[in-house]
Scaffold this motif. Structure first.
Motif, PDB file in Angstrom:
ATOM      1  N   ASP A 217     -29.457  24.283  33.937  1.00  0.00           N
ATOM      2  CA  ASP A 217     -29.081  22.975  33.260  1.00  0.00           C
ATOM      3  C   ASP A 217     -30.338  22.368  33.459  1.00  0.00           C
ATOM      4  O   ASP A 217     -30.971  21.638  32.514  1.00  0.00           O
ATOM      5  N   TYR A 218     -30.802  22.172  34.601  1.00  0.00           N
ATOM      6  CA  TYR A 218     -31.870  21.273  34.890  1.00  0.00           C
ATOM      7  C   TYR A 218     -33.238  21.823  34.122  1.00  0.00           C
ATOM      8  O   TYR A 218     -34.005  21.109  33.852  1.00  0.00           O
ATOM      9  N   ASP A 219     -33.358  23.246  33.997  1.00  0.00           N
ATOM     10  CA  ASP A 219     -34.506  23.910  33.656  1.00  0.00           C
ATOM     11  C   ASP A 219     -34.479  23.410  31.951  1.00  0.00           C
ATOM     12  O   ASP A 219     -35.643  23.132  31.431  1.00  0.00           O
ATOM     13  N   ILE A 220     -33.313  23.505  31.364  1.00  0.00           N
ATOM     14  CA  ILE A 220     -33.336  23.118  29.847  1.00  0.00           C
ATOM     15  C   ILE A 220     -33.769  21.688  29.797  1.00  0.00           C
ATOM     16  O   ILE A 220     -34.428  21.228  29.055  1.00  0.00           O
ATOM     17  N   VAL A 221     -33.167  20.647  30.606  1.00  0.00           N
ATOM     18  CA  VAL A 221     -33.609  19.427  30.558  1.00  0.00           C
ATOM     19  C   VAL A 221     -35.206  19.133  30.678  1.00  0.00           C
ATOM     20  O   VAL A 221     -35.940  18.602  29.819  1.00  0.00           O
ATOM     21  N   PHE A 222     -35.811  19.845  31.623  1.00  0.00           N
ATOM     22  CA  PHE A 222     -37.294  19.629  31.837  1.00  0.00           C
ATOM     23  C   PHE A 222     -37.812  20.751  30.863  1.00  0.00           C
ATOM     24  O   PHE A 222     -39.049  19.872  30.523  1.00  0.00           O
ATOM     25  N   ASP A 223     -37.583  21.596  30.259  1.00  0.00           N
ATOM     26  CA  ASP A 223     -38.247  22.228  29.282  1.00  0.00           C
ATOM     27  C   ASP A 223     -38.456  21.472  27.941  1.00  0.00           C
ATOM     28  O   ASP A 223     -39.355  21.349  27.601  1.00  0.00           O
ATOM     29  N   ASN A 224     -37.182  20.671  27.719  1.00  0.00           N
ATOM     30  CA  ASN A 224     -37.308  19.651  26.549  1.00  0.00           C
ATOM     31  C   ASN A 224     -38.285  18.475  26.880  1.00  0.00           C
ATOM     32  O   ASN A 224     -38.850  17.940  26.016  1.00  0.00           O
ATOM     33  N   LEU A 225     -38.054  18.071  28.233  1.00  0.00           N
ATOM     34  CA  LEU A 225     -39.121  16.769  28.223  1.00  0.00           C
ATOM     35  C   LEU A 225     -40.712  17.363  28.168  1.00  0.00           C
ATOM     36  O   LEU A 225     -41.380  16.598  27.699  1.00  0.00           O
ATOM     37  N   ILE A 226     -40.902  18.592  28.812  1.00  0.00           N
ATOM     38  CA  ILE A 226     -42.266  19.170  28.637  1.00  0.00           C
ATOM     39  C   ILE A 226     -42.603  19.040  27.125  1.00  0.00           C
ATOM     40  O   ILE A 226     -43.788  18.655  26.750  1.00  0.00           O
ATOM     41  N   ALA A 227     -41.585  19.599  26.363  1.00  0.00           N
ATOM     42  CA  ALA A 227     -41.861  19.835  24.916  1.00  0.00           C
ATOM     43  C   ALA A 227     -42.296  18.446  24.082  1.00  0.00           C
ATOM     44  O   ALA A 227     -42.996  18.454  23.395  1.00  0.00           O
ATOM     45  N   ALA A 228     -41.584  17.800  24.791  1.00  0.00           N
ATOM     46  CA  ALA A 228     -41.529  16.299  23.968  1.00  0.00           C
ATOM     47  C   ALA A 228     -43.002  15.535  24.615  1.00  0.00           C
ATOM     48  O   ALA A 228     -43.128  14.301  24.203  1.00  0.00           O
ATOM     49  N   LYS A 229     -43.530  16.172  25.588  1.00  0.00           N
ATOM     50  CA  LYS A 229     -44.583  15.409  26.379  1.00  0.00           C
ATOM     51  C   LYS A 229     -44.300  14.141  26.793  1.00  0.00           C
ATOM     52  O   LYS A 229     -44.894  13.193  26.589  1.00  0.00           O
ATOM     53  N   ALA A 230     -42.925  14.031  27.487  1.00  0.00           N
ATOM     54  CA  ALA A 230     -42.275  12.939  27.763  1.00  0.00           C
ATOM     55  C   ALA A 230     -43.181  12.214  28.910  1.00  0.00           C
ATOM     56  O   ALA A 230     -43.784  12.791  29.805  1.00  0.00           O
ATOM     57  N   ARG A 231     -43.418  10.791  29.015  1.00  0.00           N
ATOM     58  CA  ARG A 231     -44.115  10.211  29.878  1.00  0.00           C
ATOM     59  C   ARG A 231     -43.458   8.884  30.811  1.00  0.00           C
ATOM     60  O   ARG A 231     -43.334   8.584  31.805  1.00  0.00           O
ATOM     61  N   VAL A 232     -42.814   8.081  29.553  1.00  0.00           N
ATOM     62  CA  VAL A 232     -41.914   7.160  29.852  1.00  0.00           C
ATOM     63  C   VAL A 232     -40.516   7.688  29.827  1.00  0.00           C
ATOM     64  O   VAL A 232     -40.069   7.754  28.809  1.00  0.00           O
ATOM     65  N   ILE A 233     -39.796   7.716  31.095  1.00  0.00           N
ATOM     66  CA  ILE A 233     -38.380   8.359  31.022  1.00  0.00           C
ATOM     67  C   ILE A 233     -37.439   7.209  31.306  1.00  0.00           C
ATOM     68  O   ILE A 233     -37.547   6.690  32.691  1.00  0.00           O
ATOM     69  N   VAL A 234     -36.472   7.086  30.591  1.00  0.00           N
ATOM     70  CA  VAL A 234     -35.203   6.121  31.007  1.00  0.00           C
ATOM     71  C   VAL A 234     -34.113   7.195  31.602  1.00  0.00           C
ATOM     72  O   VAL A 234     -33.651   7.895  30.950  1.00  0.00           O
ATOM     73  N   LEU A 235     -33.785   6.853  32.895  1.00  0.00           N
ATOM     74  CA  LEU A 235     -32.586   7.750  33.318  1.00  0.00           C
ATOM     75  C   LEU A 235     -31.423   6.922  33.316  1.00  0.00           C
ATOM     76  O   LEU A 235     -31.204   5.892  34.332  1.00  0.00           O
ATOM     77  N   TYR A 236     -30.505   7.191  32.651  1.00  0.00           N
ATOM     78  CA  TYR A 236     -29.180   6.474  32.599  1.00  0.00           C
ATOM     79  C   TYR A 236     -28.190   7.372  33.443  1.00  0.00           C
ATOM     80  O   TYR A 236     -27.467   8.139  32.581  1.00  0.00           O
ATOM     81  N   ALA A 237     -28.156   7.280  34.820  1.00  0.00           N
ATOM     82  CA  ALA A 237     -27.583   8.089  35.342  1.00  0.00           C
ATOM     83  C   ALA A 237     -26.318   7.493  36.235  1.00  0.00           C
ATOM     84  O   ALA A 237     -26.550   6.510  36.491  1.00  0.00           O
ATOM     85  N   LEU A 238     -25.393   8.045  36.573  1.00  0.00           N
ATOM     86  CA  LEU A 238     -24.272   7.402  37.083  1.00  0.00           C
ATOM     87  C   LEU A 238     -24.347   6.832  38.515  1.00  0.00           C
ATOM     88  O   LEU A 238     -24.112   5.717  38.729  1.00  0.00           O
ATOM     89  N   PHE A 239     -24.747   7.605  39.318  1.00  0.00           N
ATOM     90  CA  PHE A 239     -24.746   7.338  40.918  1.00  0.00           C
ATOM     91  C   PHE A 239     -26.222   7.872  41.462  1.00  0.00           C
ATOM     92  O   PHE A 239     -26.996   8.807  40.769  1.00  0.00           O
ATOM     93  N   PRO A 240     -26.660   7.359  42.515  1.00  0.00           N
ATOM     94  CA  PRO A 240     -27.894   7.730  43.149  1.00  0.00           C
ATOM     95  C   PRO A 240     -27.923   9.337  43.206  1.00  0.00           C
ATOM     96  O   PRO A 240     -29.175   9.722  43.128  1.00  0.00           O
ATOM     97  N   PRO A 241     -26.964   9.937  43.737  1.00  0.00           N
ATOM     98  CA  PRO A 241     -27.345  11.302  44.005  1.00  0.00           C
ATOM     99  C   PRO A 241     -27.551  12.075  42.652  1.00  0.00           C
ATOM    100  O   PRO A 241     -28.376  12.946  42.754  1.00  0.00           O
TER     101      PRO A 241
END
Ligand SMILES: *[C@@H]1O[C@H](CO)[C@@H](O)[C@H](O)[C@H]1NC(C)=O
Ligand SMILES: *[C@@H]1O[C@H](CO)[C@@H](O)[C@H](O)[C@H]1NC(C)=O
Ligand SMILES: *[C@@H]1O[C@H](CO)[C@@H](O)[C@H](O)[C@H]1NC(C)=O
Length: 799
Positions: A217-241
């Motif tokens: 699952d993480y691989d899919i996320v980061f493959d897509n971030l790489i494809a999008a050449k992401a640089r500024v990333i907003v992380l809308y996550a529930l908890f610190p873990p």
């Protein structure tokens, strides 16, 4: 919205549709056993480490009001806490208990179901940590209030930050549940409205005690971030873990560190254990919880010492909101009592709640009349500065309504660096290409220096030109070529400022010098019939070139002072990529810089064209015209190509370099190389001796030297050497004409024979390039057969 969420919500709505129809058929909220024993329900996950402080803050709030309720209204008020398990069962239990109001539920997920029940039973609730935008739906949640500013505001705060940094592309990673999905939806909606592109939006399931997302699952996320050449990333996550786990993956995939900006929301702002050095520079937004006020300082101390049995725990920011939520509920109920109303009537409590406005720990608290959302929300900007400490430090505040950001210190970005990173993938210059360009430029510089050295060492052979003329051309060309070396390395502020200075000054010196010569020829031409004598002095060259340089300098000073060029990552033709380029706020500077030079050139070419007939007969004018045409061609082609290939900095740098190399090297070569070549190859030798002999004795008498008698002069010599030409004047009988008289037009050069020295007026005036107009000289020479000394040094000089 995700399909499963829609299903979930539909199911809930169906269940509650049934429930509510039952309520209407007679199932109603039971009457309280003791109407004077008021009860507030407290709803928050009891297993969270924050729970003790959150509930403690609520108890603390009640302890401040229980005396008032007792003495003024004869009522007791207590907080009912319970270990929640099932949202629906728990909320049904609460409303049937019954309670006067509910503090909580803490989070959006529970709120979205529990508050449907509360709404159905007309029990007012105040969530203290729920930010989900879907809760603003007053149709589904008619009795819902919250003291936490919602995601709409938080996203607005994030967008203020994006705009402040000039970022126009952003990526989003969010946890796959109500909070993350809702926040991501808000981000996409608001970004679009603000012209900011969300180039990818990735979801990952949240971590809990029983579940961790698989590596795939993480691989899919980061493959897509790489494809999008992401640089500024907003992380809308529930908890610190959730955030820590994503950053752990990010580190593996090279998504932490310089050039990558992570912005997290309130979900992860309570970070502990962010001890990896690479996490330094991460940003977070968090609704202001009062930090910096006296009220907060006292409150924090009370909570941490009196309401926290885990001694040593840090303060949990949510406690500020839990306290303000409880205070609001107590004030609402008290207002009902003060009006003689019934605190068990949810409608009355809700009405009073929504007309409150008070200063809580978290700032001004008030609720929207329509939705119950918190008004006057303000956000703190947090920054992970100290990875030993492993948590965020507040560095400023953001007002989401106005977009104002007030900083108490500079933002630390990943790297760590204080420089604002780009929102694009910044690519570096192609080193090999730039080294090749640098070497080619170096060769051109050597050629120009070589030509300059030959001119200085063999000055006498160039004496028909003014020494200043030669020097200016060489110096200007060297400055122009030097500008290439400021263009090739990775741009820095000094390099960016130097480039236009060097190029501009180099250009106007070369052009100004050429222009002076052409101008003189033109004056000569237009005055020829008036039998006037034209002289060009060093002073004249200096004045004209100086005027060009002055004009250029004024412009450059203005440019540098007002809007100096700075290195900035500018998006290029490849989507998502940017390259460091020198940029000013306004492109107008460049347009002016280029276009007034085009104007110069047009004027120069116009003059060259007007004097084209003269040009043919003058040794120098033909190369000068050629040089002008060359400059024109190079500039026109370079500018045209530059505009066509605007997005391709590699092409632009190649074109710029080639244009500069062609412009300056060709100018110098056209002007001097033929003569330098003749000197180097030795063809010049005999002529040199003629010239020398003529210098020494040509003026007073026409005695032929050995060279004259032994060597036949070819047309080539005539064309290439003014000395040869002047000799022909001698040969055809103009014995007393000065050495470089032009017999056909009668144009006379008496080039200086030494470099001008500073402070030596006589040397300078002797080296003036003198020109006598033909008929005048010819007439005098023929008739009087006398020395033309008197007419070649006239006092009534023109120009
Ligand atoms: C109010 O609360 C405080 C602290 O919980 C308690 O000591 C006090 O007895 C309460 N007063 C009344 C009248 O219940
Ligand atoms: C902390 O307080 C909770 C209830 O507030 C209690 O159940 C727990 O035993 C306490 N823990 C300690 C270590 O005192
Ligand atoms: C970083 O945090 C640690 C632990 O809280 C502290 O001891 C240290 O002084 C901090 N360093 C700086 C530079 O503030």
């Amino acid at each position: 919205m995700k399909i499963e969420n829609i299903f979930k919500n539909l199911t809930i709505l169906l269940v509650f549709g049934l429930l509510i129809s039952k309520i209407n058929a007679g199932v109603v909220k039971p009457a309280p056993a003791n109407p004077n024993a008021l009860v507030l329900g407290f709803m928050s996950p009891y297993f969270d480490p924050e729970y003790i402080q959150y509930s403690g803050a609520a108890e603390y709030a009640i302890s401040q009001y229980n005396e008032t309720f007792k003495t003024k209204y004869g009522k007791t008020i207590t907080l009912y806490k319970f270990e929640d398990g099932n949202d629906i069962i728990d909320s049904l239990n609460l409303v049937t208990m019954p309670v006067n109001g509910i503090v909580g539920p803490a989070y959006s997920g529970t709120s979205s179901t529990a508050c449907l029940v509360f709404g159905a039973f007309s029990v007012p609730s105040i969530s203290f940590y729920a930010t989900g935008a879907s809760l603003s739906n007053s149709g589904s949640y008619p009795f819902f209030q919250r003291v936490m500013p919602d995601d709409r505001l938080q996203v607005r705060a994030i967008i203020s930050l994006l705009k402040k940094n000039g970022w126009s592309r952003v990526s989003c990673v969010h946890t796959n549940e109500d909070y993350g999905n809702g926040g991501a939806d808000q981000l996409v909606q608001q970004s679009n409205a603000q012209g900011i592109t969300v180039n990818t939006n990735q979801a990952i399931n949240p971590i809990d005690s029983t579940y961790t997302p698989p590596q795939s699952d993480y691989d899919i996320v980061f493959d897509n971030l790489i494809a999008a050449k992401a640089r500024v990333i907003v992380l809308y996550a529930l908890f610190p873990p959730d955030c820590l786990s994503i950053w752990n993956q990010a580190k593996k995939r090279g998504f932490l560190g310089e050039g990558f900006t992570w912005i997290v929301t309130d979900g992860c702002a309570e970070l502990t254990g962010g001890n990896d050095e690479d996490l330094a520079g991460i940003l977070a937004t968090f609704p202001s919880y009062g930090l910096g006020t006296q009220k907060y300082a006292n409150f924090e101390k009370t909570i941490v010492t009196d309401y926290n049995n885990h001694s040593g725990d840090a303060f949990y920011k949510g406690a500020s909101f839990s306290y303000d939520a409880t205070i609001a509920m107590l004030m609402g109920i008290e207002a009902v009592l003060a009006n003689g109303g019934d605190p068990w009537d949810g409608e009355q409590v809700k009405t009073q709640l929504r007309s409150l406005k008070f200063q809580g720990i978290t700032g001004t608290v008030a609720f929207d009349k329509e939705t119950g959302d918190r008004l006057y929300g303000e956000f703190a900007l947090l920054n992970l500065i100290n990875s030993t400490k492993g948590s965020f430090d507040p560095i400023g505040s953001i007002n989401p309504e106005s977009g104002d950001i007030a900083l108490s210190r500079d933002i630390l970005y990943s790297g760590p660096t204080f420089k604002v990173p780009s929102d694009y993938q910044v690519i570096v210059f192609d080193r090999t290409l730039n080294i090749v360009l640098g070497v080619i430029t170096g060769i051109c510089v050597l050629i120009v220096i070589g030509i300059g050295l030959v001119i200085v060492l063999q000055w006498r052979k160039f004496r028909y030109s003014s020494p200043l003329f030669c020097m200016f051309i060489i110096i200007g060309a060297l400055m122009g070529l030097a500008s290439v070396f400021t263009l090739l390395p990775t741009p820095t502020t000094p390099l960016c400022s130097s480039f236009p200075w060097l190029l501009g000054l180099g250009y106007v010196i070369v052009f100004g010098t050429l222009f002076t010569k052409t101008w003189r020829t033109w004056r000569l031409f237009s005055n020829a019939r008036k039998f006037k004598i034209i002289r060009i002095s060093n002073q004249y060259i200096i004045t004209l070139v100086g005027a060009f340089v002055l004009l250029e300098s004024i412009f450059m000073i203005l440019w540098t002072a007002i809007d100096r060029q700075l290195p900035l990552a500018v998006p290029i033709f490849k989507a998502g990529e940017a390259q460091l380029q020198c940029t000013s706020d306004s492109e107008a500077w460049w347009y002016v810089f280029v276009f007034y030079k085009v104007f110069y050139i047009l004027f120069g070419v116009f003059l060259a064209f007007k004097t084209r007939n003269v040009v043919d007969s003058l040794n120098e004018s033909k190369p000068i015209t050629l040089a002008l045409y060359n400059l024109t061609f190079v500039m026109v082609v370079a500018i045209a190509l530059g505009f066509i290939l605007r997005d391709n900095p590699i092409a632009i740098i190649v074109i710029q370099t080639i244009a500069i190399l062609l412009g300056f090297t060709v100018t110098v070569s056209v002007l001097f190389l033929p003569k330098v070549w003749m000197i180097i190859s030795g063809q010049q030798h005999s002529m040199d001796s003629i010239g020398t002999s003529m210098d020494s004795m040509g003026r007073s008498n026409g005695n032929t030297t050995e060279a004259e008698s032994t060597r036949g002069y070819t047309n080539k010599d005539y064309n290439n050497q003014s000395v040869g030409r002047s000799f022909s004047a001698h040969a055809t009988g103009f014995k007393d004409v000065a050495p470089s008289n032009h017999p056909q037009l009668g144009i006379v050069y008496t080039g200086g024979d030494s470099f001008p020295r500073v402070g030596s007026q006589t040397a300078a005036s002797r080296s003036e390039a003198e020109i006598n107009v033909s008929q005048d000289v010819l007439a005098k020479a023929n008739k009087k057969n006398e020395s033309n000394e008197s007419s070649s040094t006239p006092s009534e000089n023109n120009i």
